[in-house]
Scaffold this motif. Structure first.
Motif, PDB file in Angstrom:
ATOM      1  N   PHE A  17       0.859  -1.186   0.000  1.00 15.72           N
ATOM      2  CA  PHE A  17       0.000   0.000   0.000  1.00 15.72           C
ATOM      3  C   PHE A  17       0.892   1.231   0.000  1.00 15.72           C
ATOM      4  O   PHE A  17       2.125   1.123   0.067  1.00 15.72           O
ATOM      5  CB  PHE A  17      -0.991  -0.012   1.165  1.00 15.72           C
ATOM      6  N   ASP A  18       0.307   2.406  -0.094  1.00 13.99           N
ATOM      7  CA  ASP A  18       1.096   3.607  -0.391  1.00 13.99           C
ATOM      8  C   ASP A  18       2.085   3.998   0.698  1.00 13.99           C
ATOM      9  O   ASP A  18       3.048   4.711   0.430  1.00 13.99           O
ATOM     10  CB  ASP A  18       0.162   4.789  -0.694  1.00 13.99           C
ATOM     11  N   LYS A  19       1.885   3.523   1.938  1.00 12.94           N
ATOM     12  CA  LYS A  19       2.795   3.899   3.020  1.00 12.94           C
ATOM     13  C   LYS A  19       4.007   2.968   3.123  1.00 12.94           C
ATOM     14  O   LYS A  19       4.894   3.198   3.953  1.00 12.94           O
ATOM     15  CB  LYS A  19       2.042   3.898   4.360  1.00 12.94           C
ATOM     16  N   CYS A  20       4.050   1.921   2.320  1.00 14.78           N
ATOM     17  CA  CYS A  20       5.186   0.996   2.358  1.00 14.78           C
ATOM     18  C   CYS A  20       6.442   1.681   1.814  1.00 14.78           C
ATOM     19  O   CYS A  20       6.391   2.390   0.801  1.00 14.78           O
ATOM     20  CB  CYS A  20       4.892  -0.255   1.527  1.00 14.78           C
ATOM     21  N   ALA A  21       7.572   1.446   2.472  1.00 13.81           N
ATOM     22  CA  ALA A  21       8.853   1.978   1.992  1.00 13.81           C
ATOM     23  C   ALA A  21       9.248   1.255   0.706  1.00 13.81           C
ATOM     24  O   ALA A  21       9.025   0.049   0.559  1.00 13.81           O
ATOM     25  CB  ALA A  21       9.924   1.789   3.055  1.00 13.81           C
ATOM     26  N   THR A  22       9.820   1.998  -0.235  1.00 11.84           N
ATOM     27  CA  THR A  22      10.195   1.415  -1.522  1.00 11.84           C
ATOM     28  C   THR A  22      11.568   1.907  -1.966  1.00 11.84           C
ATOM     29  O   THR A  22      12.040   2.969  -1.549  1.00 11.84           O
ATOM     30  CB  THR A  22       9.174   1.781  -2.618  1.00 11.84           C
TER      31      THR A  22
ATOM     32  N   GLU B  47       4.724  -1.903  -9.208  1.00  9.52           N
ATOM     33  CA  GLU B  47       4.013  -0.628  -9.293  1.00  9.52           C
ATOM     34  C   GLU B  47       3.579  -0.239  -7.888  1.00  9.52           C
ATOM     35  O   GLU B  47       3.047  -1.067  -7.148  1.00  9.52           O
ATOM     36  CB  GLU B  47       2.790  -0.785 -10.204  1.00  9.52           C
ATOM     37  N   LYS B  48       3.805   1.008  -7.502  1.00  9.11           N
ATOM     38  CA  LYS B  48       3.424   1.442  -6.171  1.00  9.11           C
ATOM     39  C   LYS B  48       2.058   2.116  -6.206  1.00  9.11           C
ATOM     40  O   LYS B  48       1.826   3.025  -7.009  1.00  9.11           O
ATOM     41  CB  LYS B  48       4.454   2.412  -5.588  1.00  9.11           C
ATOM     42  N   PRO B  49       1.128   1.679  -5.344  1.00  5.34           N
ATOM     43  CA  PRO B  49      -0.188   2.324  -5.310  1.00  5.34           C
ATOM     44  C   PRO B  49      -0.089   3.739  -4.752  1.00  5.34           C
ATOM     45  O   PRO B  49       0.853   4.077  -4.032  1.00  5.34           O
ATOM     46  CB  PRO B  49      -1.000   1.414  -4.385  1.00  5.34           C
ATOM     47  N   ILE B  50      -1.073   4.549  -5.069  1.00  5.24           N
ATOM     48  CA  ILE B  50      -1.052   5.945  -4.626  1.00  5.24           C
ATOM     49  C   ILE B  50      -1.966   6.176  -3.429  1.00  5.24           C
ATOM     50  O   ILE B  50      -2.121   7.302  -2.975  1.00  5.24           O
ATOM     51  CB  ILE B  50      -1.461   6.885  -5.778  1.00  5.24           C
ATOM     52  N   SER B  51      -2.595   5.104  -2.913  1.00  2.00           N
ATOM     53  CA  SER B  51      -3.480   5.258  -1.756  1.00  2.00           C
ATOM     54  C   SER B  51      -3.492   3.971  -0.944  1.00  2.00           C
ATOM     55  O   SER B  51      -2.893   2.962  -1.339  1.00  2.00           O
ATOM     56  CB  SER B  51      -4.903   5.611  -2.202  1.00  2.00           C
ATOM     57  N   VAL B  52      -4.200   4.016   0.190  1.00  2.00           N
ATOM     58  CA  VAL B  52      -4.318   2.828   1.037  1.00  2.00           C
ATOM     59  C   VAL B  52      -5.407   1.893   0.528  1.00  2.00           C
ATOM     60  O   VAL B  52      -5.609   0.812   1.073  1.00  2.00           O
ATOM     61  CB  VAL B  52      -4.629   3.223   2.499  1.00  2.00           C
ATOM     62  N   SER B  53      -6.126   2.298  -0.519  1.00  2.00           N
ATOM     63  CA  SER B  53      -7.222   1.495  -1.052  1.00  2.00           C
ATOM     64  C   SER B  53      -7.075   1.372  -2.562  1.00  2.00           C
ATOM     65  O   SER B  53      -6.948   2.375  -3.263  1.00  2.00           O
ATOM     66  CB  SER B  53      -8.562   2.139  -0.698  1.00  2.00           C
TER      67      SER B  53
END
Length: 654
Positions: free
Chosen positions: A56-61, A79-85
């Motif tokens: 989800f978007d708060k994960c470190a990458t 691909e990194k999501p832009i939100s928690v949903s």
């Protein structure tokens, strides 16, 4: 949507016990989960290789990897999501289950069967299933399976058949039945067969000889091993013969009431309930009932994923209900919970089935459907309540090094749409009292009264509908627990206290905690509606939404008191499962209120009952008792102010 009863959770045992009141277990908190399907951008499915949590978007990458927020494992990044949903597409599909339709032909009015045939001919093809089976219940106690090779009938007059069915002797019937493939046919063929059948009238002084239990037993024979077969049943009365019987054929014998169940005097209840509980291991059922009398819903509750009563299949409300539920009938989905270290899952409250856990993150204080973090369910629109526990430290000082300032809760909802599978990922971040901005009152200041009410209602409904705890003593115990919960919140001065106390006051007069003016079946239908209904619907079932229509405008009323009885303008009351329009005379405002009420009936699932009454009319007492449960107004209940005084006194002893 994920909402927690508290957005700040404790880190020490003292904080948990003193600042986190819970009706089941002090120190625990609840989370409400209602996934929104089809509203988010679809991205690549990226699952942690260790704990199976998703990104989800708060994960470190980094440029090529992402770090799991739950177990700190590095995973390949697509691909990194832009939100928690968000929503992801999944590989493969589970296939679409066939549907078995059970039709009760026992009816004195032949127009009922014609109305049912009309609705099915227009709407049955809307189901995503392509194969259907048909079983009919005939008036002489016979049950017919309509195979592609011809009808096959089982008689309730045959003692061997009845005995073998009661003993759940599956092998005896499997030897008699042909291959399962000859049961399934197209929707068009099923509707065609139904069009050739006739309704059966009852004998004078007797109920219809109806073998509902035998029909559902035969339906369960067609479930594949390890799966649950969806069944749609159209019933018109109670089972009067064979397994699942709830009342004798002669009309002089009355079907059980609350006092019969409380005193354990009804000899049919326990055998019927046990029989349907056994069938629930093979099938689940969506029931449409063309009768406002009792038909045995309490006994069949283990089978029911949904149940709706109608006065007639000719009602527009029935056609609306069937169309709105068509896509939900064959939906088999799964929900999985992942939590940060420091949170444990107590259980889930809903019409769910326990699956094998993907992680051992469940607590030793189980409630609801517990002992796992993964559940199967039969709906595309779940509304579930979860109980969670913070694994607190012994003291505040010792918690600082072990519990961070934020914790995460992730829900993964896997579902199928057409031939494609998807997973909806929702993640909730909650703060702890170790957060740098935390204050001594952060926990109670973060309380959400709306979520607290809905989760409480679902917990009560689960105990009644799923556990069968419907005795008057059980209700009295719950009423005491509700008052104790109210007193604890009063002492803490929780956020939204006045609103929450009014909710609890009104909750005590609903069919969850009162048997007055309801039959056992009515209470069971209410429990099921709460258990599977949305948060907004549950709130309406507790506190109706009231609008006054005057001078072409609509005004919302928040104080539901006796002053409403003296309002001369048109009023529309939305109680969740009913909508009432009350007026003094026919006018433009009354017409606008009626139009508004009809829009609710046509858009809500399940559609509520619509009543329209002039002041002093035949339905006006229903309006008063549903809206204002206070002393001096057709009841003996205490007023809201008296209840608040009682809670204030109780809080002194908490």
């Amino acid at each position: 949507m994920i909402q927690s009863t508290y957005s700040v959770v404790p880190t020490s045992r003292l904080e948990a016990l003193s600042q986190l009141p819970n009706v089941l277990e002090p120190g625990h908190f609840d989370v409400l989960y209602e996934p929104s399907i089809g509203e988010d951008v679809c991205i690549a499915d990226q699952k942690c290789k260790r704990c199976e949590a998703r990104i989800f978007d708060k994960c470190a990458t980094t440029e090529t990897q992402w770090v799991c927020a739950f177990c700190n494992t590095y995973n390949d990044l697509s691909e990194k999501p832009i939100s928690v949903s968000y929503t992801s597409s999944m590989e493969g599909n589970t296939g679409i289950s066939p549907v078995l339709v059970v039709v009760d032909l026992n009816c004195d009015d032949s127009s009922e069967l014609k109305a049912l045939h009309s609705v099915l001919s227009q709407s049955l093809h809307q189901l995503s299933a392509t194969e259907f089976g048909l079983i009919t219940i005939i008036g002489n106690g016979d049950v017919t399976i309509h195979l592609t090779s011809g009808p096959m009938t089982f008689s309730s007059d045959d003692s061997t058949i009845v005995t073998k069915a009661q003993k759940l002797d599956w092998e005896h019937f499997e030897k008699k039945l042909p291959d399962k493939s000859v049961l399934w046919q197209s929707a068009e063929n099923l509707v065609g067969i139904l069009g050739t059948l006739n309704s059966v009238k009852r004998s004078s002084g007797q109920r219809h000889i109806r073998a509902t239990g035998l029909a559902l037993f035969l339906a369960a024979l067609y479930a594949n091993s390890g799966t649950h077969l969806p069944v749609i049943s159209f019933l018109q009365g109670p089972c009067t013969i064979g397994p699942g019987k709830v009342v004798p054929k002669k009309l002089k014998h009355h079907i059980r009431q609350h006092y019969d169940l409380d005193s354990n005097k009804d000899k049919y209840f326990k055998p019927a309930k046990s029989f349907y509980e056994a069938l629930a291991k093979r099938i689940y059922m969506h029931t449409f009932i063309s009768s406002l009398d009792q038909v045995g819903v309490v006994e069949m509750m283990p089978l029911c994923s949904s149940a709706i009563q109608f006065d007639s299949y000719g009602e527009d409300r029935f056609a609306t209900a069937f169309r709105s539920q068509a896509q939900d009938i064959v939906q088999v989905s799964k929900v999985t919970v992942n939590v940060s270290k420091g949170i444990l899952v107590d259980g889930c409250f809903g019409k769910v089935t326990k699956l094998s856990a993907t992680q051992q993150i469940y607590s030793d204080t189980p409630c609801g459907v517990s002992g796992t973090n993964c559940w199967a369910l039969n709906t595309s629109k779940p509304s579930l309540s979860f109980s969670l526990r913070v694994d607190t430290a012994a003291t505040k000082a010792s918690s600082i090094d072990t519990i961070p300032g934020h914790l995460a809760i992730q829900f993964q909802y896997e579902y199928q749409k057409g031939k494609e599978r998807y997973v909806k990922v929702d993640t909730l971040i909650v703060a702890t009292t170790n957060h740098e901005m935390s204050t001594p009152t952060s926990i109670q200041d973060s309380f959400n009264a709306h979520v607290g009410l809905v989760c409480l209602m679902k917990q009560i409904a689960f105990e009644q509908a799923a556990k069968g705890r419907i005795h008057s003593f059980d209700q009295e115990t719950w009423r005491y627990k509700v008052d104790a919960l109210a007193a604890s919140h009063y002492k803490l001065k929780s956020k939204g206290l006045n609103e929450f106390l009014e909710y609890l006051f009104r909750l005590k007069w609903t069919a969850l905690l009162q048997k007055r003016n309801t039959s056992p079946d009515e209470a069971a239908l209410f429990q099921l509606l709460v258990l599977v209904g949305t948060a907004s619907l549950c709130e309406l079932l507790c506190k109706p939404h009231v609008l006054i229509f005057a001078n072409g405008q609509k005004l919302q009323v928040t104080n539901l008191d006796e002053h409403l009885l003296h309002v001369r303008e048109a009023i529309c009351v939305d109680g969740g499962n009913f909508v009432v329009v009350r007026y003094t005379s026919v006018s433009e405002n009354a017409d606008i209120a009626t139009s508004y009420a009809n829009s609710i009936v046509n858009t809500r699932c399940p559609p509520p009952i619509f009543k329209k009454t002039p002041v002093g009319g035949s339905q006006d007492r229903f309006f008063v008792s549903s809206l204002i449960p206070q002393g001096g107004l057709n009841t003996e209940d205490i007023s809201l102010q008296d209840y608040l005084d009682l809670i204030r006194k109780m809080s002194l002893d908490v």
